[in-house]
Design a protein around this motif. Structure first.
Motif, PDB file in Angstrom:
ATOM      1  N   THR A  81      48.436  33.184  31.968  1.00 39.09           N
ATOM      2  CA  THR A  81      47.808  34.502  32.116  1.00 39.09           C
ATOM      3  C   THR A  81      46.639  34.424  33.079  1.00 39.09           C
ATOM      4  OG1 THR A  81      46.202  34.140  30.342  1.00 39.09           O
ATOM      5  CG2 THR A  81      48.302  35.112  29.710  1.00 39.09           C
ATOM      6  N   THR A  82      46.366  35.548  33.722  1.00 39.16           N
ATOM      7  CA  THR A  82      45.144  35.666  34.502  1.00 39.16           C
ATOM      8  C   THR A  82      44.772  37.148  34.571  1.00 39.16           C
ATOM      9  OG1 THR A  82      43.996  34.947  36.505  1.00 39.16           O
ATOM     10  CG2 THR A  82      46.203  35.836  36.809  1.00 39.16           C
ATOM     11  N   GLY A  83      43.632  37.420  35.161  1.00 42.64           N
ATOM     12  CA  GLY A  83      43.155  38.799  35.204  1.00 42.64           C
ATOM     13  C   GLY A  83      43.143  39.356  36.613  1.00 42.64           C
ATOM     14  N   ALA A  84      43.345  40.665  36.716  1.00 49.50           N
ATOM     15  CA  ALA A  84      43.207  41.375  37.989  1.00 49.50           C
ATOM     16  C   ALA A  84      42.082  42.395  37.825  1.00 49.50           C
ATOM     17  CB  ALA A  84      44.511  42.066  38.369  1.00 49.50           C
ATOM     18  N   PHE A  85      41.306  42.560  38.891  1.00 48.08           N
ATOM     19  CA  PHE A  85      40.114  43.403  38.814  1.00 48.08           C
ATOM     20  C   PHE A  85      40.056  44.326  40.029  1.00 48.08           C
ATOM     21  CE2 PHE A  85      39.563  39.148  37.106  1.00 48.08           C
ATOM     22  CZ  PHE A  85      39.223  39.419  35.790  1.00 48.08           C
ATOM     23  N   LEU A  86      39.566  45.521  39.848  1.00 48.04           N
ATOM     24  CA  LEU A  86      39.461  46.454  40.966  1.00 48.04           C
ATOM     25  C   LEU A  86      38.590  47.644  40.566  1.00 48.04           C
ATOM     26  CD1 LEU A  86      41.685  48.575  39.703  1.00 48.04           C
ATOM     27  CD2 LEU A  86      43.281  47.159  40.935  1.00 48.04           C
ATOM     28  N   TYR A 119      36.776  46.436  31.441  1.00 40.28           N
ATOM     29  CA  TYR A 119      38.204  46.695  31.604  1.00 40.28           C
ATOM     30  C   TYR A 119      38.759  45.691  32.596  1.00 40.28           C
ATOM     31  CZ  TYR A 119      37.948  51.343  29.456  1.00 40.28           C
ATOM     32  OH  TYR A 119      37.795  52.376  28.603  1.00 40.28           O
ATOM     33  N   HIS A 120      39.970  45.253  32.359  1.00 43.18           N
ATOM     34  CA  HIS A 120      40.641  44.407  33.340  1.00 43.18           C
ATOM     35  C   HIS A 120      42.138  44.563  33.173  1.00 43.18           C
ATOM     36  CE1 HIS A 120      39.941  41.980  29.729  1.00 43.18           C
ATOM     37  NE2 HIS A 120      41.100  41.420  29.982  1.00 43.18           N
ATOM     38  N   ILE A 166      41.535  52.840  45.642  1.00 38.81           N
ATOM     39  CA  ILE A 166      41.361  51.530  45.003  1.00 38.81           C
ATOM     40  C   ILE A 166      40.529  50.658  45.941  1.00 38.81           C
ATOM     41  CG2 ILE A 166      42.543  49.526  44.020  1.00 38.81           C
ATOM     42  CD1 ILE A 166      43.569  51.982  42.697  1.00 38.81           C
ATOM     43  N   GLU A 167      39.513  50.023  45.407  1.00 40.82           N
ATOM     44  CA  GLU A 167      38.678  49.140  46.220  1.00 40.82           C
ATOM     45  C   GLU A 167      38.469  47.808  45.509  1.00 40.82           C
ATOM     46  OE1 GLU A 167      35.372  51.876  48.255  1.00 40.82           O
ATOM     47  OE2 GLU A 167      35.820  52.424  46.182  1.00 40.82           O
ATOM     48  N   ASN A 168      38.121  46.793  46.309  1.00 41.23           N
ATOM     49  CA  ASN A 168      37.731  45.473  45.786  1.00 41.23           C
ATOM     50  C   ASN A 168      38.750  44.873  44.822  1.00 41.23           C
ATOM     51  OD1 ASN A 168      35.235  45.880  47.130  1.00 41.23           O
ATOM     52  ND2 ASN A 168      34.520  47.094  45.392  1.00 41.23           N
ATOM     53  N   ALA A 169      40.027  45.008  45.152  1.00 43.03           N
ATOM     54  CA  ALA A 169      41.047  44.454  44.254  1.00 43.03           C
ATOM     55  C   ALA A 169      41.134  42.944  44.427  1.00 43.03           C
ATOM     56  CB  ALA A 169      42.396  45.099  44.548  1.00 43.03           C
ATOM     57  N   TRP A 170      41.050  42.220  43.335  1.00 43.33           N
ATOM     58  CA  TRP A 170      41.209  40.758  43.384  1.00 43.33           C
ATOM     59  C   TRP A 170      41.817  40.241  42.090  1.00 43.33           C
ATOM     60  CZ3 TRP A 170      38.229  37.131  40.407  1.00 43.33           C
ATOM     61  CH2 TRP A 170      37.172  37.700  39.669  1.00 43.33           C
ATOM     62  N   VAL A 171      42.409  39.067  42.213  1.00 41.85           N
ATOM     63  CA  VAL A 171      43.038  38.421  41.055  1.00 41.85           C
ATOM     64  C   VAL A 171      42.440  37.030  40.930  1.00 41.85           C
ATOM     65  CG1 VAL A 171      45.208  37.423  40.207  1.00 41.85           C
ATOM     66  CG2 VAL A 171      45.199  39.699  41.219  1.00 41.85           C
ATOM     67  N   ARG A 172      42.134  36.644  39.710  1.00 43.64           N
ATOM     68  CA  ARG A 172      41.625  35.288  39.509  1.00 43.64           C
ATOM     69  C   ARG A 172      42.789  34.313  39.643  1.00 43.64           C
ATOM     70  NH1 ARG A 172      36.913  34.158  37.148  1.00 43.64           N
ATOM     71  NH2 ARG A 172      36.850  35.947  35.765  1.00 43.64           N
ATOM     72  N   GLY A 173      42.595  33.289  40.466  1.00 44.47           N
ATOM     73  CA  GLY A 173      43.644  32.302  40.704  1.00 44.47           C
ATOM     74  C   GLY A 173      44.090  31.630  39.420  1.00 44.47           C
ATOM     75  N   ALA A 174      45.363  31.248  39.370  1.00 49.77           N
ATOM     76  CA  ALA A 174      45.892  30.579  38.179  1.00 49.77           C
ATOM     77  C   ALA A 174      46.551  29.275  38.600  1.00 49.77           C
ATOM     78  CB  ALA A 174      46.900  31.475  37.480  1.00 49.77           C
ATOM     79  N   VAL A 175      46.183  28.204  37.926  1.00 48.94           N
ATOM     80  CA  VAL A 175      46.755  26.899  38.260  1.00 48.94           C
ATOM     81  C   VAL A 175      48.179  26.812  37.694  1.00 48.94           C
ATOM     82  CG1 VAL A 175      44.538  25.725  38.380  1.00 48.94           C
ATOM     83  CG2 VAL A 175      45.727  25.873  36.190  1.00 48.94           C
ATOM     84  N   PRO A 176      49.020  25.908  38.263  1.00 50.71           N
ATOM     85  CA  PRO A 176      50.380  25.792  37.746  1.00 50.71           C
ATOM     86  C   PRO A 176      50.357  25.549  36.234  1.00 50.71           C
ATOM     87  CG  PRO A 176      50.144  24.514  39.754  1.00 50.71           C
ATOM     88  CD  PRO A 176      48.766  25.012  39.394  1.00 50.71           C
ATOM     89  N   GLY A 177      51.218  26.226  35.523  1.00 51.45           N
ATOM     90  CA  GLY A 177      51.284  26.079  34.075  1.00 51.45           C
ATOM     91  C   GLY A 177      50.457  27.102  33.328  1.00 51.45           C
TER      92      GLY A 177
END
Ligand SMILES: [Cu+2]
Length: 161
Positions: free
Chosen positions: A49-54, A110-111, A35-46
Motif C-alpha cells: 500500500t501507499t498513499g496519493a496526495f493532491l 485526507y488521502h 487538481i494541483e500538486n498531485a504526488w504519490v509516495r514511492g513504494a519499495v518492491p513487496g
C-alpha cells in the motif's frame, strides 16, 4: 453478408458513439475541477500500500466519490485522525468539495490509499489517477491526473482501520 437489420443496428451504434463523443467533449469544456500538486509516495518492491496526495478545487459544490489507478487493485479515500494519541485512518465514501475552496489531500489528513499494488511505484515515475466528482445535481465528471512519485520508503506506515 450483412442483413439490412445488422446494417441499421450498426448505423444506430455509430450514431450513439458520435453522440457520446459530443457529450464527452461538452463536459470536458465545462470541467470545473482543478487538481494541483498531485504526488504519490514511492513504494519499495513487496510493499502493498501507499498513499496519493493532491489538492482539489471545484468551482461548484461537489463531492469526490471515486478514485481509480491502474497501479492498484483497490483504491480508497481515507481520512486520518488522532485517536487517543494514535494516528488512525478510515475509509470514507465521499469527500465534500465546497464551491471554490481548495481541499487538501495530504499526509495526516485526507488521502487516497492505493492498496494491493500491482507493481513497485518508483521515484521519478508518474502514476495515473482518475478522479470521479459528482456535482450537486448528481452529474458525474472524471478528471485524469498524473501524480509524481517521490519520498520512497519512509517508515512502513501501520494501518489501523
Ligand atoms: Cu490510509
Amino acid at each position: 453478408m450483412r442483413s439490412p437489420g445488422t446494417r441499421t443496428a450498426l448505423l444506430r451504434a455509430t450514431r450513439a458513439l458520435a453522440l457520446a463523443a459530443a457529450v464527452c467533449a461538452g463536459s470536458l469544456a465545462h470541467a470545473q475541477v482543478k487538481i494541483e500538486n498531485a504526488w504519490v509516495r514511492g513504494a519499495v518492491p513487496g510493499q502493498l500500500t501507499t498513499g496519493a496526495f493532491l489538492d482539489v478545487t471545484s468551482q461548484a459544490e461537489a463531492k469526490l466519490v471515486r478514485v481509480e489507478s491502474p497501479v492498484a487493485a483497490v483504491v480508497e479515500i481515507h481520512a486520518s485522525e488522532m485517536k487517543n494519541g494514535l494516528m488512525t485512518m478510515r475509509a470514507v465514501p465521499t469527500v465534500t468539495l465546497p464551491a471554490g475552496k481548495q481541499v487538501r489531500f495530504a499526509p495526516g489528513g485526507y488521502h487516497i490509499m492505493l492498496m494491493d499494488l500491482k507493481q513497485p511505484v518508483k521515484n521519478g515515475e508518474s502514476v495515473p489517477l482518475k478522479l470521479t466528482v459528482e456535482a450537486a445535481d448528481g452529474k458525474r465528471e472524471t478528471v485524469d491526473v498524473k501524480a509524481q512519485v517521490r519520498g520512497v520508503g519512509t517508515s512502513q506506515q501501520t494501518h489501523q482501520h
